[in-house]
Design a protein around this motif. Structure first.
Motif, PDB file in Angstrom:
ATOM      1  N   ALA A  18     -10.145   2.080   3.446  1.00 38.96           N
ATOM      2  CA  ALA A  18      -9.087   2.515   3.574  1.00 38.96           C
ATOM      3  C   ALA A  18      -7.913   3.301   4.615  1.00 38.96           C
ATOM      4  O   ALA A  18      -9.020   4.134   5.713  1.00 38.96           O
ATOM      5  CB  ALA A  18      -8.894   3.422   2.436  1.00 38.96           C
ATOM      6  N   ARG A  21      -9.782   3.384   9.747  1.00 40.24           N
ATOM      7  CA  ARG A  21     -10.091   3.228   8.974  1.00 40.24           C
ATOM      8  C   ARG A  21     -11.414   4.086   7.977  1.00 40.24           C
ATOM      9  O   ARG A  21     -12.072   4.863   8.489  1.00 40.24           O
ATOM     10  CB  ARG A  21     -10.654   1.419   8.736  1.00 40.24           C
ATOM     11  CG  ARG A  21      -9.365   1.070   9.099  1.00 40.24           C
ATOM     12  CD  ARG A  21      -8.516   0.563   7.402  1.00 40.24           C
ATOM     13  NE  ARG A  21      -7.894  -0.584   8.173  1.00 40.24           N
ATOM     14  CZ  ARG A  21      -7.128  -1.350   7.167  1.00 40.24           C
ATOM     15  NH1 ARG A  21      -7.334  -0.901   6.044  1.00 40.24           N
ATOM     16  NH2 ARG A  21      -5.594  -2.275   8.161  1.00 40.24           N
ATOM     17  N   LEU A  37     -15.362   3.901  -3.904  1.00 41.67           N
ATOM     18  CA  LEU A  37     -13.976   3.735  -4.551  1.00 41.67           C
ATOM     19  C   LEU A  37     -12.894   3.159  -3.978  1.00 41.67           C
ATOM     20  O   LEU A  37     -12.402   2.495  -3.793  1.00 41.67           O
ATOM     21  CB  LEU A  37     -13.262   5.329  -5.335  1.00 41.67           C
ATOM     22  CG  LEU A  37     -11.801   4.913  -5.964  1.00 41.67           C
ATOM     23  CD1 LEU A  37     -12.654   3.916  -7.539  1.00 41.67           C
ATOM     24  CD2 LEU A  37     -11.489   6.657  -5.833  1.00 41.67           C
ATOM     25  N   LEU A  38     -12.886   3.949  -2.393  1.00 46.43           N
ATOM     26  CA  LEU A  38     -11.294   3.291  -1.687  1.00 46.43           C
ATOM     27  C   LEU A  38     -12.446   2.894   0.368  1.00 46.43           C
ATOM     28  O   LEU A  38     -12.945   3.413   0.615  1.00 46.43           O
ATOM     29  CB  LEU A  38     -10.606   3.980  -1.144  1.00 46.43           C
ATOM     30  CG  LEU A  38     -10.094   4.670  -2.101  1.00 46.43           C
ATOM     31  CD1 LEU A  38      -9.102   4.956  -1.612  1.00 46.43           C
ATOM     32  CD2 LEU A  38      -9.607   3.404  -2.933  1.00 46.43           C
ATOM     33  N   ASP A  58     -14.329   5.173   4.607  1.00 45.45           N
ATOM     34  CA  ASP A  58     -14.544   4.815   2.954  1.00 45.45           C
ATOM     35  C   ASP A  58     -14.362   6.177   2.253  1.00 45.45           C
ATOM     36  O   ASP A  58     -14.020   7.093   3.297  1.00 45.45           O
ATOM     37  CB  ASP A  58     -16.192   4.926   2.944  1.00 45.45           C
ATOM     38  CG  ASP A  58     -16.016   3.492   3.537  1.00 45.45           C
ATOM     39  OD1 ASP A  58     -15.306   2.399   3.648  1.00 45.45           O
ATOM     40  OD2 ASP A  58     -16.873   2.621   4.273  1.00 45.45           O
ATOM     41  N   LYS A  73      -7.797   3.981 -10.638  1.00 47.65           N
ATOM     42  CA  LYS A  73      -9.016   4.896  -9.812  1.00 47.65           C
ATOM     43  C   LYS A  73      -9.023   5.924  -9.453  1.00 47.65           C
ATOM     44  O   LYS A  73      -9.629   7.112  -9.991  1.00 47.65           O
ATOM     45  CB  LYS A  73      -9.918   3.570  -9.551  1.00 47.65           C
ATOM     46  CG  LYS A  73     -10.331   2.138 -10.443  1.00 47.65           C
ATOM     47  CD  LYS A  73     -11.662   1.240  -9.332  1.00 47.65           C
ATOM     48  CE  LYS A  73     -11.578   0.637 -10.398  1.00 47.65           C
ATOM     49  NZ  LYS A  73     -12.670  -0.875  -9.789  1.00 47.65           N
ATOM     50  N   LEU A  74      -8.526   5.971  -8.279  1.00 47.97           N
ATOM     51  CA  LEU A  74      -8.121   7.181  -7.770  1.00 47.97           C
ATOM     52  C   LEU A  74      -7.688   8.232  -8.892  1.00 47.97           C
ATOM     53  O   LEU A  74      -8.061   9.337  -8.313  1.00 47.97           O
ATOM     54  CB  LEU A  74      -7.244   6.761  -6.179  1.00 47.97           C
ATOM     55  CG  LEU A  74      -7.501   7.899  -5.599  1.00 47.97           C
ATOM     56  CD1 LEU A  74      -8.431   8.848  -4.673  1.00 47.97           C
ATOM     57  CD2 LEU A  74      -6.287   7.902  -3.790  1.00 47.97           C
ATOM     58  N   ARG A  92       1.118  -0.862   0.190  1.00 45.07           N
ATOM     59  CA  ARG A  92      -0.079   0.024  -0.304  1.00 45.07           C
ATOM     60  C   ARG A  92       1.490   0.834  -0.231  1.00 45.07           C
ATOM     61  O   ARG A  92       2.057   1.600   0.509  1.00 45.07           O
ATOM     62  CB  ARG A  92      -0.942   0.139   0.964  1.00 45.07           C
ATOM     63  CG  ARG A  92      -1.868  -1.539   1.681  1.00 45.07           C
ATOM     64  CD  ARG A  92      -2.265  -0.846   2.153  1.00 45.07           C
ATOM     65  NE  ARG A  92      -1.937  -1.305   3.880  1.00 45.07           N
ATOM     66  CZ  ARG A  92      -2.247  -1.079   4.792  1.00 45.07           C
ATOM     67  NH1 ARG A  92      -3.381  -0.156   5.347  1.00 45.07           N
ATOM     68  NH2 ARG A  92      -0.873  -0.719   6.262  1.00 45.07           N
ATOM     69  N   GLN A  99      -5.752  -0.113  -6.357  1.00 37.40           N
ATOM     70  CA  GLN A  99      -7.038   0.541  -6.874  1.00 37.40           C
ATOM     71  C   GLN A  99      -6.182   1.933  -6.952  1.00 37.40           C
ATOM     72  O   GLN A  99      -7.414   2.931  -7.381  1.00 37.40           O
ATOM     73  CB  GLN A  99      -7.874   1.387  -5.079  1.00 37.40           C
ATOM     74  CG  GLN A  99      -7.862  -0.567  -4.103  1.00 37.40           C
ATOM     75  CD  GLN A  99      -8.250  -0.191  -2.803  1.00 37.40           C
ATOM     76  OE1 GLN A  99      -6.980   0.504  -2.444  1.00 37.40           O
ATOM     77  NE2 GLN A  99      -8.897  -0.770  -2.670  1.00 37.40           N
ATOM     78  N   VAL A 147      -3.395   3.402  -0.382  1.00 37.89           N
ATOM     79  CA  VAL A 147      -3.453   2.975  -1.479  1.00 37.89           C
ATOM     80  C   VAL A 147      -3.189   1.587  -2.196  1.00 37.89           C
ATOM     81  O   VAL A 147      -1.979   1.878  -2.971  1.00 37.89           O
ATOM     82  CB  VAL A 147      -3.994   3.592  -2.981  1.00 37.89           C
ATOM     83  CG1 VAL A 147      -4.991   3.702  -4.182  1.00 37.89           C
ATOM     84  CG2 VAL A 147      -4.958   4.985  -1.539  1.00 37.89           C
ATOM     85  N   THR A 148      -3.777   0.109  -2.607  1.00 38.36           N
ATOM     86  CA  THR A 148      -2.890  -0.704  -2.872  1.00 38.36           C
ATOM     87  C   THR A 148      -2.766  -0.187  -5.087  1.00 38.36           C
ATOM     88  O   THR A 148      -3.156   0.198  -4.839  1.00 38.36           O
ATOM     89  CB  THR A 148      -4.113  -1.754  -2.940  1.00 38.36           C
ATOM     90  OG1 THR A 148      -5.198  -1.648  -3.091  1.00 38.36           O
ATOM     91  CG2 THR A 148      -4.755  -1.921  -1.730  1.00 38.36           C
TER      92      THR A 148
END
Length: 214
Positions: free
Chosen positions: A161, A137, A157-158, A139, A192-193, A117, A189, A185-186
């Motif tokens: 996270a 965490r 989207l996440l 969203d 998209k971000l 990540r 992912q 973020v992986t």
């Protein structure tokens, strides 16, 4: 000599080394001394380990400059932590968040290229919930611009996270300051971000008390 005098003399007679009462007393004294030595020795089985002076975010380089040395007793879990005797590995970064004053776990360190990540800056105009702090965490929802100069329906989207860090950003036109959330973020992912940010999507961060996303 009378019986009374003989008995008194027997009581006053210096005990012999062969006297079982003396031997038992010596053994009890030795056992007590051994127990005290064992307790003191056990209490002093402390080692020097590293602890985080301040919170260490994922991806941050970990060196002695950001660590303190503390003496603790770890016993069976000693191998799980970074000790001064073993030394601090060179060129390591944090692969998981290390809280302030937390002992440094062995598994929290690794090579930079081993990170699954990576922290990405997400500017937020709206107020963040008080629970949205480093280590919690959230969203991340995005609303993409539409053809009517508006924005489409928000999309998750996440999910779940982890926040690496939260900082104050630049002041907006209305005078309020935006915040910048560094979210982990992986690689899956990431496109998209970054794509949503490149298309000037609206981004909202919602605290996720349930923890990691599915």
């Amino acid at each position: 000599m009378s019986i009374t005098t003989a008995a008194a003399a027997a009581r006053l007679k210096r005990p012999s080394w062969k006297d079982p009462r003396l031997l038992v007393g010596i053994l009890l004294a030795l056992a007590s001394l051994t127990g005290v030595i064992a307790v003191v020795g056990s209490a002093d089985r402390t080692i020097q380990v590293y602890a985080a002076r301040e919170p260490i975010a994922v991806g941050q380089r970990v060196s002695k400059d950001v660590l303190d040395v503390v003496k603790v007793r770890l016993d069976d879990v000693e191998s799980s932590y970074v000790t001064v005797a073993e030394g601090l590995p060179e060129g390591q970064v944090a692969v998981q968040r290390i809280a302030k004053n937390q002992l440094v776990p062995q598994e929290s360190l690794g090579a930079a290229d081993s990170l699954d990540r990576k922290p990405v800056a997400i500017p937020i105009q709206e107020s963040l919930p008080a629970q949205a702090v480093a280590g919690s965490r959230v969203d991340v929802w995005v609303s993409l611009p539409d053809a009517r100069n508006g924005f489409g329906t928000p999309q998750l989207l996440l999910p779940g996270a982890e926040i690496a860090h939260v900082t104050e950003g630049a002041s907006s036109l209305g005078g309020s300051k935006e915040k910048v959330v560094l979210a982990l973020v992986t690689d899956d992912q990431m496109p998209k971000l970054l794509g949503a940010q490149a298309n000037k999507a609206k981004v909202a961060v919602v605290w996720n008390p349930g923890g990691a996303g599915k």
